[in-house]
Design a protein around this motif. Structure first.
Motif: not given
Length: 94
Positions: A28, A31-32, A35
């Motif tokens: 994750i 992904i952060k 983003l």
């Protein structure tokens, strides 16, 4: 030669940093980061693409600048920052 050695050490450090953060926080974390980078690229790239296609009128460019900053801050404060906060909470839980 020395520059190449510096690049190798810098690249190795970045890869080690990625490895430690992925091991600690999970997938994750990637992904952060993607983003956040995507937000930066889209808003800054979009600004320059539109700004340079405007007619060479100073008043139009100033009005566009103010409206674009206002909308960008509104979108980031009301949507993106809470979304990234939710991702951070999920990272902390692991």
């Amino acid at each position: 030669m020395i520059i190449n050695l510096i690049y190798v050490f810098l690249f190795g450090f970045v890869l080690f940093w990625f490895y430690k953060n992925i091991k600690k926080n999970g997938i994750i974390w990637i992904i952060k980061g993607l983003l956040q980078i995507g937000i930066l690229v889209l808003f800054i790239g979009g600004f320059f693409k539109i700004f340079f296609t405007l007619p060479p009128n100073l008043y139009i460019k100033i009005i566009f600048l103010i409206i674009y900053i206002w909308c960008t801050v509104g979108i980031n404060v009301n949507f993106m920052i809470p979304l990234i906060g939710l991702i951070d909470q999920r990272i902390v839980k692991k």
